[in-house]
Design a protein around this motif. Sequence first.
Motif, PDB file in Angstrom:
ATOM      1  N   LYS A  67       0.852  -1.187   0.000  1.00  0.00           N
ATOM      2  CA  LYS A  67       0.000   0.000   0.000  1.00  0.00           C
ATOM      3  C   LYS A  67       0.888   1.237   0.000  1.00  0.00           C
ATOM      4  CE  LYS A  67      -4.111  -1.960   2.189  1.00  0.00           C
ATOM      5  NZ  LYS A  67      -5.173  -1.722   3.192  1.00  0.00           N
ATOM      6  N   ASN A  68       0.338   2.353  -0.486  1.00  0.00           N
ATOM      7  CA  ASN A  68       1.137   3.569  -0.619  1.00  0.00           C
ATOM      8  C   ASN A  68       0.301   4.795  -0.296  1.00  0.00           C
ATOM      9  OD1 ASN A  68       1.854   5.812  -3.078  1.00  0.00           O
ATOM     10  ND2 ASN A  68       3.516   5.225  -1.716  1.00  0.00           N
ATOM     11  N   GLU A  98       3.973   3.978  13.176  1.00  0.00           N
ATOM     12  CA  GLU A  98       3.662   3.774  14.586  1.00  0.00           C
ATOM     13  C   GLU A  98       2.845   2.511  14.817  1.00  0.00           C
ATOM     14  OE1 GLU A  98       1.785   7.394  15.745  1.00  0.00           O
ATOM     15  OE2 GLU A  98       3.678   8.499  15.903  1.00  0.00           O
ATOM     16  N   PRO A  99       2.925   1.939  16.027  1.00  0.00           N
ATOM     17  CA  PRO A  99       2.169   0.721  16.330  1.00  0.00           C
ATOM     18  C   PRO A  99       0.663   0.945  16.168  1.00  0.00           C
ATOM     19  CG  PRO A  99       3.748   1.220  18.083  1.00  0.00           C
ATOM     20  CD  PRO A  99       3.732   2.397  17.171  1.00  0.00           C
ATOM     21  N   GLY A 100      -0.012  -0.047  15.626  1.00  0.00           N
ATOM     22  CA  GLY A 100      -1.465   0.020  15.509  1.00  0.00           C
ATOM     23  C   GLY A 100      -1.968   0.936  14.421  1.00  0.00           C
ATOM     24  N   PHE A 101      -1.093   1.458  13.571  1.00  0.00           N
ATOM     25  CA  PHE A 101      -1.548   2.355  12.512  1.00  0.00           C
ATOM     26  C   PHE A 101      -2.476   1.606  11.558  1.00  0.00           C
ATOM     27  CE2 PHE A 101      -1.341   4.381   8.380  1.00  0.00           C
ATOM     28  CZ  PHE A 101      -1.589   5.700   8.710  1.00  0.00           C
ATOM     29  N   ASP A 102      -3.578   2.256  11.189  1.00  0.00           N
ATOM     30  CA  ASP A 102      -4.593   1.643  10.338  1.00  0.00           C
ATOM     31  C   ASP A 102      -4.448   2.166   8.911  1.00  0.00           C
ATOM     32  OD1 ASP A 102      -6.788   0.470   9.208  1.00  0.00           O
ATOM     33  OD2 ASP A 102      -8.282   1.553  10.391  1.00  0.00           O
ATOM     34  N   ASP A 103      -4.066   1.283   8.004  1.00  0.00           N
ATOM     35  CA  ASP A 103      -3.923   1.683   6.602  1.00  0.00           C
ATOM     36  C   ASP A 103      -5.034   1.100   5.730  1.00  0.00           C
ATOM     37  OD1 ASP A 103      -3.300  -0.986   6.322  1.00  0.00           O
ATOM     38  OD2 ASP A 103      -1.216  -0.674   5.767  1.00  0.00           O
ATOM     39  N   TYR A 128       5.307   3.509   2.126  1.00  0.00           N
ATOM     40  CA  TYR A 128       4.959   2.192   1.592  1.00  0.00           C
ATOM     41  C   TYR A 128       4.772   1.260   2.782  1.00  0.00           C
ATOM     42  CZ  TYR A 128       7.174   4.121  -2.635  1.00  0.00           C
ATOM     43  OH  TYR A 128       7.533   4.907  -3.701  1.00  0.00           O
ATOM     44  N   ARG A 129       3.676   0.494   2.766  1.00  0.00           N
ATOM     45  CA  ARG A 129       3.400  -0.410   3.883  1.00  0.00           C
ATOM     46  C   ARG A 129       2.995  -1.786   3.369  1.00  0.00           C
ATOM     47  NH1 ARG A 129       2.038   1.053   9.149  1.00  0.00           N
ATOM     48  NH2 ARG A 129       0.399  -0.511   9.085  1.00  0.00           N
ATOM     49  N   THR A 130       3.358  -2.813   4.156  1.00  0.00           N
ATOM     50  CA  THR A 130       2.896  -4.166   3.885  1.00  0.00           C
ATOM     51  C   THR A 130       3.010  -4.984   5.157  1.00  0.00           C
ATOM     52  OG1 THR A 130       3.052  -6.041   2.353  1.00  0.00           O
ATOM     53  CG2 THR A 130       5.131  -5.143   3.181  1.00  0.00           C
ATOM     54  N   ASN A 131       2.307  -6.094   5.204  1.00  0.00           N
ATOM     55  CA  ASN A 131       2.381  -7.051   6.310  1.00  0.00           C
ATOM     56  C   ASN A 131       2.858  -8.380   5.753  1.00  0.00           C
ATOM     57  OD1 ASN A 131       1.160  -5.597   8.742  1.00  0.00           O
ATOM     58  ND2 ASN A 131      -0.418  -5.289   7.197  1.00  0.00           N
ATOM     59  N   ILE A 201       5.628  -3.886   8.027  1.00  0.00           N
ATOM     60  CA  ILE A 201       6.698  -3.093   7.423  1.00  0.00           C
ATOM     61  C   ILE A 201       6.138  -1.741   6.994  1.00  0.00           C
ATOM     62  CG2 ILE A 201       8.474  -3.026   5.648  1.00  0.00           C
ATOM     63  CD1 ILE A 201       8.710  -5.425   7.534  1.00  0.00           C
ATOM     64  N   ALA A 202       6.809  -0.669   7.387  1.00  0.00           N
ATOM     65  CA  ALA A 202       6.469   0.679   6.929  1.00  0.00           C
ATOM     66  C   ALA A 202       7.766   1.357   6.509  1.00  0.00           C
ATOM     67  CB  ALA A 202       5.772   1.480   8.019  1.00  0.00           C
ATOM     68  N   ILE A 203       7.837   1.771   5.252  1.00  0.00           N
ATOM     69  CA  ILE A 203       9.048   2.377   4.698  1.00  0.00           C
ATOM     70  C   ILE A 203       8.719   3.775   4.198  1.00  0.00           C
ATOM     71  CG2 ILE A 203      10.794   2.231   2.894  1.00  0.00           C
ATOM     72  CD1 ILE A 203      10.437  -0.824   2.974  1.00  0.00           C
TER      73      ILE A 203
END
Length: 229
Positions: A67-68, A98-103, A128-131, A201-203
């Motif tokens: 996600k972006n 941050e912890p618990g961030f909702d994307d 950029y985020r992914t799990n 992961i959050a970059i």
Amino acid sequence: MRIAGFGRLVACVALVGLPLLMSTDTGAQAPAPPANPMPIMPPQLPAARVVDLMTEDGIRLFGAQWKNMDVKIIEAPPREGAGPKWTSSYDIQPHAGEPGFDDASWPVIEAKALADRRGGGRLFMTWYRTNLTIPAKIDDFDTSGAIAVLTFTIDDYAEAWINGAMPRRGGRPSPATIQGFNMPNRVVLAEQVKGGDKFQIAILGINGPISLAPPNPVFFREARIEFYK
């Protein structure tokens, strides 16, 4: 007489030092945990297995999707005690590491779209985020007990958050922080993984050089997971 005098001297010294010891012991507390995890340096040997996170096959192995979202720079209150000269400050939005961030509302992008040029240039940042979920096996490779390393290069700078924290420590090499102009970040996810382990992961991709504010885009040059045994 000399022995007795020496004994009284030792006793006086002990009494003088006693309040210092008592005050130290009374106020002593267990050391506070570090604000951030101690960064672990990645191996320098060839990896046993490498998975490309810029391909659909690669990201699918981890049950993941990218996600972006671009960053906005907003005005904020000054720090406490800043003085009358500084009546405001600037912050970024969102703080997506941050912890618990909702994307949940963020748009999904294809893995190959990590290479897309983003932004209008100048002062620009994007998240950029992914799990990732570690698979038990990748073909014939058993991931159990392996060191897992997230390796990526963003044009121009990058910072990485793993499970809500940026592993860093002052005065020590910290691979999750900016490494240099178009330099790879190599962040250890865990020293011993197993199938089912999950990593958020959050970059943050950053245009640079920051003081130049050039008309450059932001994009990934590489993104992969390396396993070492």
